[in-house]
Motif scaffolding. Structure first.
Motif, PDB file in Angstrom:
ATOM      1  N   ASP A  55      24.462  31.986  44.338  1.00  0.00           N
ATOM      2  CA  ASP A  55      23.799  33.180  43.824  1.00  0.00           C
ATOM      3  C   ASP A  55      22.280  33.074  43.837  1.00  0.00           C
ATOM      4  OD1 ASP A  55      26.276  34.413  43.265  1.00  0.00           O
ATOM      5  OD2 ASP A  55      26.425  33.294  41.386  1.00  0.00           O
ATOM      6  N   LEU A  56      21.771  31.963  44.378  1.00  0.00           N
ATOM      7  CA  LEU A  56      20.326  31.773  44.478  1.00  0.00           C
ATOM      8  C   LEU A  56      19.833  32.174  45.868  1.00  0.00           C
ATOM      9  CD1 LEU A  56      19.930  28.323  42.688  1.00  0.00           C
ATOM     10  CD2 LEU A  56      19.515  30.600  41.747  1.00  0.00           C
ATOM     11  N   PRO A  57      18.548  32.440  46.013  1.00  0.00           N
ATOM     12  CA  PRO A  57      18.018  32.792  47.344  1.00  0.00           C
ATOM     13  C   PRO A  57      18.268  31.675  48.347  1.00  0.00           C
ATOM     14  CG  PRO A  57      16.406  33.272  45.619  1.00  0.00           C
ATOM     15  CD  PRO A  57      17.513  32.505  44.965  1.00  0.00           C
ATOM     16  N   ASP A  58      18.578  32.058  49.599  1.00  0.00           N
ATOM     17  CA  ASP A  58      18.750  31.070  50.656  1.00  0.00           C
ATOM     18  C   ASP A  58      17.454  30.294  50.875  1.00  0.00           C
ATOM     19  OD1 ASP A  58      21.240  32.114  50.899  1.00  0.00           O
ATOM     20  OD2 ASP A  58      20.992  32.888  52.938  1.00  0.00           O
ATOM     21  N   LEU A  59      17.612  29.058  51.282  1.00  0.00           N
ATOM     22  CA  LEU A  59      16.465  28.225  51.610  1.00  0.00           C
ATOM     23  C   LEU A  59      16.275  28.202  53.118  1.00  0.00           C
ATOM     24  CD1 LEU A  59      17.097  25.173  49.232  1.00  0.00           C
ATOM     25  CD2 LEU A  59      15.580  27.132  48.848  1.00  0.00           C
ATOM     26  N   SER A  60      15.026  28.306  53.575  1.00  0.00           N
ATOM     27  CA  SER A  60      14.720  28.228  54.996  1.00  0.00           C
ATOM     28  C   SER A  60      13.346  27.594  55.163  1.00  0.00           C
ATOM     29  CB  SER A  60      14.741  29.613  55.655  1.00  0.00           C
ATOM     30  OG  SER A  60      13.765  30.462  55.073  1.00  0.00           O
ATOM     31  N   GLY A  61      13.119  27.055  56.346  1.00  0.00           N
ATOM     32  CA  GLY A  61      11.851  26.397  56.607  1.00  0.00           C
ATOM     33  C   GLY A  61      11.933  24.901  56.333  1.00  0.00           C
ATOM     34  N   GLU A  62      10.783  24.284  56.130  1.00  0.00           N
ATOM     35  CA  GLU A  62      10.710  22.837  55.913  1.00  0.00           C
ATOM     36  C   GLU A  62       9.980  22.555  54.599  1.00  0.00           C
ATOM     37  OE1 GLU A  62       8.737  21.135  59.230  1.00  0.00           O
ATOM     38  OE2 GLU A  62      10.225  21.803  60.703  1.00  0.00           O
ATOM     39  N   LEU A  63      10.528  21.610  53.838  1.00  0.00           N
ATOM     40  CA  LEU A  63       9.881  21.183  52.602  1.00  0.00           C
ATOM     41  C   LEU A  63       9.765  19.666  52.583  1.00  0.00           C
ATOM     42  CD1 LEU A  63      11.506  23.279  49.704  1.00  0.00           C
ATOM     43  CD2 LEU A  63       9.277  23.640  50.790  1.00  0.00           C
ATOM     44  N   THR A  64       8.698  19.188  51.979  1.00  0.00           N
ATOM     45  CA  THR A  64       8.527  17.766  51.722  1.00  0.00           C
ATOM     46  C   THR A  64       8.549  17.546  50.220  1.00  0.00           C
ATOM     47  OG1 THR A  64       7.201  17.401  53.712  1.00  0.00           O
ATOM     48  CG2 THR A  64       6.989  15.786  51.948  1.00  0.00           C
ATOM     49  N   VAL A  65       9.390  16.627  49.796  1.00  0.00           N
ATOM     50  CA  VAL A  65       9.535  16.297  48.377  1.00  0.00           C
ATOM     51  C   VAL A  65       9.075  14.863  48.152  1.00  0.00           C
ATOM     52  CG1 VAL A  65      11.142  16.034  46.451  1.00  0.00           C
ATOM     53  CG2 VAL A  65      11.477  17.895  48.100  1.00  0.00           C
ATOM     54  N   TYR A  66       8.200  14.660  47.188  1.00  0.00           N
ATOM     55  CA  TYR A  66       7.854  13.318  46.722  1.00  0.00           C
ATOM     56  C   TYR A  66       8.726  13.041  45.503  1.00  0.00           C
ATOM     57  CZ  TYR A  66       3.590  12.741  49.584  1.00  0.00           C
ATOM     58  OH  TYR A  66       2.692  12.582  50.616  1.00  0.00           O
ATOM     59  N   SER A  67       9.614  12.069  45.618  1.00  0.00           N
ATOM     60  CA  SER A  67      10.587  11.833  44.563  1.00  0.00           C
ATOM     61  C   SER A  67      10.400  10.484  43.887  1.00  0.00           C
ATOM     62  CB  SER A  67      12.015  11.906  45.123  1.00  0.00           C
ATOM     63  OG  SER A  67      12.952  11.567  44.119  1.00  0.00           O
ATOM     64  N   GLY A  68      10.165  10.520  42.585  1.00  0.00           N
ATOM     65  CA  GLY A  68      10.130   9.309  41.784  1.00  0.00           C
ATOM     66  C   GLY A  68      11.503   8.849  41.360  1.00  0.00           C
ATOM     67  N   ARG A  69      12.518   9.638  41.627  1.00  0.00           N
ATOM     68  CA  ARG A  69      13.901   9.208  41.431  1.00  0.00           C
ATOM     69  C   ARG A  69      14.388   8.590  42.730  1.00  0.00           C
ATOM     70  NH1 ARG A  69      17.905  11.439  37.340  1.00  0.00           N
ATOM     71  NH2 ARG A  69      17.793   9.200  36.966  1.00  0.00           N
ATOM     72  N   SER A  70      15.155   7.528  42.618  1.00  0.00           N
ATOM     73  CA  SER A  70      15.533   6.764  43.799  1.00  0.00           C
ATOM     74  C   SER A  70      16.597   7.474  44.627  1.00  0.00           C
ATOM     75  CB  SER A  70      16.058   5.387  43.388  1.00  0.00           C
ATOM     76  OG  SER A  70      17.290   5.518  42.695  1.00  0.00           O
ATOM     77  N   GLU A  71      16.669   7.083  45.888  1.00  0.00           N
ATOM     78  CA  GLU A  71      17.672   7.664  46.783  1.00  0.00           C
ATOM     79  C   GLU A  71      19.096   7.393  46.319  1.00  0.00           C
ATOM     80  OE1 GLU A  71      18.564   8.104  51.575  1.00  0.00           O
ATOM     81  OE2 GLU A  71      17.139   6.599  50.846  1.00  0.00           O
ATOM     82  N   PRO A  72      19.420   6.197  45.801  1.00  0.00           N
ATOM     83  CA  PRO A  72      20.779   6.007  45.293  1.00  0.00           C
ATOM     84  C   PRO A  72      21.152   6.962  44.170  1.00  0.00           C
ATOM     85  CG  PRO A  72      19.743   3.880  45.641  1.00  0.00           C
ATOM     86  CD  PRO A  72      18.666   4.919  45.832  1.00  0.00           C
ATOM     87  N   ARG A  73      20.167   7.403  43.409  1.00  0.00           N
ATOM     88  CA  ARG A  73      20.455   8.327  42.309  1.00  0.00           C
ATOM     89  C   ARG A  73      20.640   9.765  42.778  1.00  0.00           C
ATOM     90  NH1 ARG A  73      22.486   5.923  37.869  1.00  0.00           N
ATOM     91  NH2 ARG A  73      21.060   4.474  36.879  1.00  0.00           N
ATOM     92  N   ILE A  74      19.783  10.234  43.698  1.00  0.00           N
ATOM     93  CA  ILE A  74      19.799  11.668  44.011  1.00  0.00           C
ATOM     94  C   ILE A  74      19.931  11.968  45.489  1.00  0.00           C
ATOM     95  CG2 ILE A  74      18.404  12.189  41.974  1.00  0.00           C
ATOM     96  CD1 ILE A  74      16.068  12.734  44.007  1.00  0.00           C
TER      97      ILE A  74
END
Length: 366
Positions: A55-74
């Motif tokens: 029910d949320l707007p579709d996502l399109s394009g490219e995004l860069t995320v800086y994540s302080g949560r680790s890859e094993p977690r999220i």
């Protein structure tokens, strides 16, 4: 839009000695929608409330995320969201939260569209330095009032609470005081309590104690804990503390509730204090960067992380507390009706220096 569902069980890296597997699990009856979550804990849970990703707007394009949560977690959640949209790609840079803040401050123009903080302090720092933008009310209204920036620049994805760990062969939860100050005064805990003052979460707790109870009372508590109770300092952060409590090296530890997810044995459990800094919470969360070329999509991505599916994922895989109505914590962690967290502004946690100064004065290594 391609509505693919992740059906494989991914074996992720061990965290604190526990490997977490994620998949799309089915909740309840045959007509239920598949949602993210650890099957071991999803089974038997009621359908998550809140707004679905569908029910949320579709996502399109490219995004860069800086994540302080680790890859094993999220990481699995990030891959899942990306897989839902044919015209959307996501690049995630995983690193220590403080290092990511430093990188943003060093970059002439950060490529990050979204900052994913492991605690509120980092998001507040970026807000105060002008790196983030205000989110819309539609997004901010998804979460409870205590899990978002009063100025609207960041939103919480999960809550994590301070807790009292205890060896179950030494104490039942009912035997332990619900007053954080008792742990520096009660003779039962002399030489039998451990904490981890080098951890950012502990320093945030002390910062909250200063804000709620005052600097003098905080100093007296630290002095009593170290000098009268002879508190031990964990040799390995919260994981080392959990192991020490499990092994009976100490009976009590001052830590975070999520250590229960990675607890190394059946003799480890947690309880809470009530109404004081010992029951304070922090949040993981996200902010949209001012330098982003597509702030609209960045905000829509942030909104996906407070969707019903994402919140169910967090509850069942990280054992943290959701920030939206309609998704309950798993039964393995105490319900929030079992204790009373204090009321305070998470922005006040941004400056740990007063707490660090007291630690230096008392002679506590950190």
């Amino acid at each position: 839009m391609d509505r693919r569902v992740v059906t494989r069980r991914a074996t992720l890296a061990a965290i604190g000695g526990t490997a977490i597997g994620l998949t799309a699990g089915c909740l309840g009856g045959a007509d239920d929608e598949d949602v993210l979550g650890d099957p071991e804990y999803v089974e038997g849970r009621s359908d998550p409330g809140g707004v679905s990703m569908e029910d949320l707007p579709d996502l399109s394009g490219e995004l860069t995320v800086y994540s302080g949560r680790s890859e094993p977690r999220i990481g699995e959640l990030m891959e899942y969201i990306e897989s839902e949209y044919d015209e959307f790609s996501l690049e995630v840079r995983y690193d220590d939260t403080a290092d990511l803040v430093g990188a943003i401050e060093a970059e002439a123009e950060t490529p990050a569209d979204v900052f994913y903080g492991s605690e509120s302090q980092s998001m507040t720092d970026l807000k105060n330095d002008g790196y983030t933008v205000e989110l819309s009310d539609d997004v901010l209204d998804r979460v409870d009032d205590g899990s978002k920036d009063p100025d609207g620049h960041w939103i919480g994805f999960t809550r994590r609470y301070r807790a009292i760990a205890h060896n179950t062969e030494a104490y039942d939860a009912d035997d332990l005081p619900d007053d954080i100050f008792a742990y520096a005064e009660d003779d039962r805990f002399a030489g039998d309590v451990m904490w981890a003052p080098d951890q950012g979460s502990t320093q945030a707790f002390l910062t909250a104690m200063i804000g709620i109870h005052g600097e003098d009372e905080t100093r007296e508590w630290i002095e009593a804990l170290m000098n009268e109770q002879d508190a031990e300092i964990s040799p390995g952060g919260d994981s080392g503390l959990a192991q020490a409590v499990t092994d009976g090296e100490v009976s009590v530890g001052l830590t975070n509730h999520y250590t229960l997810a990675d607890s190394p044995g059946e003799t480890y459990d947690i309880t809470f204090t009530s109404g004081d800094a010992g029951a304070m919470y922090n949040v993981t969360g996200g902010a949209v960067m001012a330098d982003s070329d597509d702030q609209s999509t960045a905000e829509a991505f942030v909104e996906h992380l407070v969707s019903a599916e994402a919140q169910e994922y967090f509850a069942t895989t990280t054992w943290e507390y959701p920030t939206i109505d309609g998704v309950e914590p798993i039964e393995e962690v105490p319900g929030t009706d079992e204790f009373e967290p204090p009321e305070f502004d998470l922005n006040e946690l941004a400056d740990p220096e007063p707490a660090q100064e007291i630690l230096r004065d008392v002679g506590v290594p950190f």
